[in-house]
Design a protein around this motif. Sequence first.
Motif, short mmCIF file in Angstrom:
data_model
loop_
_atom_site.label_atom_id
_atom_site.label_comp_id
_atom_site.label_asym_id
_atom_site.label_seq_id
_atom_site.Cartn_x
_atom_site.Cartn_y
_atom_site.Cartn_z
N THR A 1 34.50 -0.76 41.15
CA THR A 1 35.15 0.54 41.33
C THR A 1 34.11 1.65 41.53
OG1 THR A 1 35.20 0.77 38.91
CG2 THR A 1 37.18 -0.08 39.99
N HIS A 2 32.93 1.31 41.99
CA HIS A 2 31.83 2.28 42.09
C HIS A 2 32.19 3.50 42.94
CE1 HIS A 2 27.76 3.79 42.01
NE2 HIS A 2 27.73 3.81 43.33
N ALA A 3 32.98 3.31 43.97
CA ALA A 3 33.31 4.43 44.85
C ALA A 3 34.01 5.56 44.10
CB ALA A 3 34.19 3.96 46.01
N MET A 4 34.65 5.25 42.97
CA MET A 4 35.31 6.28 42.18
C MET A 4 34.32 7.26 41.56
SD MET A 4 38.71 6.01 42.05
CE MET A 4 39.20 6.71 40.48
N SER A 5 33.05 6.86 41.47
CA SER A 5 32.04 7.72 40.84
C SER A 5 31.42 8.72 41.82
CB SER A 5 30.93 6.86 40.22
OG SER A 5 30.15 6.24 41.23
N GLN B 1 39.81 -0.98 47.32
CA GLN B 1 38.86 0.01 47.81
C GLN B 1 39.57 1.21 48.41
OE1 GLN B 1 35.55 0.10 47.21
NE2 GLN B 1 36.01 -1.69 45.95
N HIS C 1 40.48 3.93 46.03
CA HIS C 1 39.40 4.80 45.59
C HIS C 1 39.23 6.03 46.48
CE1 HIS C 1 37.45 0.90 43.86
NE2 HIS C 1 38.51 1.29 43.17
N ASP D 1 40.12 9.56 48.17
CA ASP D 1 40.82 10.74 47.65
C ASP D 1 42.02 11.10 48.50
OD1 ASP D 1 38.88 11.35 45.50
OD2 ASP D 1 37.51 11.61 47.18
N SER E 1 43.16 -2.00 39.40
CA SER E 1 44.37 -1.67 40.17
C SER E 1 45.55 -1.39 39.25
CB SER E 1 44.71 -2.80 41.15
OG SER E 1 44.88 -4.04 40.48
N LEU F 1 45.00 2.34 38.54
CA LEU F 1 45.06 3.25 39.67
C LEU F 1 46.44 3.29 40.33
CD1 LEU F 1 41.62 2.47 41.35
CD2 LEU F 1 42.38 4.72 40.56
N ASN G 1 40.73 12.91 38.25
CA ASN G 1 40.55 11.50 37.89
C ASN G 1 40.48 11.27 36.39
OD1 ASN G 1 40.56 10.55 40.53
ND2 ASN G 1 38.36 10.81 40.78
#
Length: 259
Positions: A88-92, A112, A115, A117, A142, A145, A213
Amino acid sequence: MSEPEVIRKLDGHVLILTLNRPERLNAWTYDLGDLYFDLLDKADADPEVRAILVTGAGRGFCSGMDAEVLAQSASGAKRMPSKGRRMTHAMSIRKPIVGAINGACAGFGLIQALHFDVRFAARSAVFTCAFTRRGLNAEYGSSWLLPRLIGHGRAMDLILSGRKFDAAEAERIGLVNRICDDGELMSAALAYAQELATWCSPIAMADAKLQVNSDWDVSLNDAEDRAKALGHQPGHRQDFAEGVKSFVEKRAPNFIPLG
């Protein structure tokens, strides 16, 4: 030399990242994922980048985990993203990420997409969670989210059944923000990303992402107090003054870059 599995292109202050395994409908591999996360990290640290647009090459966005990767995982092999990053790195990433979902969006590809916006989808795009049909649970966050995006009941339907659904349903339930004709998807998504990059404060957008978030887990009063505290930070005060001045002068603002 062959093209990289993720293509990077800077268009003004918008970075376009294209998943690039079109012969496999951009099925996810750990090498592709490591490169994608590296490019996201570089974009996050680059003051020239104010918004990120992600799409897929060819007919698909991302058809999920590559079959070979799934077979290795089913046999017990374990692999995680490099550098201690999560799936889930893209959330950071602090900068806004806009998705242009141009085709099949399945399994890990759908994760992905969650993640992003803001999500644009081609009219021909098809979605599925697929997990239960592969003997898997609701993977990689998931279950956290999807209900927040579309509600508990709708998330349970999609996760339990693993059924396919089209772009019209995705828009109706709130999974995507806008549907575009296939030939207009990239121009519409890019125009939106360019608008963010031109007219919106990078500092304010980064803090807004953080708030949206994470404020699910705090009280209304705590969310209000944090908004006030963020708004009184030096960068915010400077951008607020510039935002008001540019509005009065009817010109594009000159906000502080985020790098």
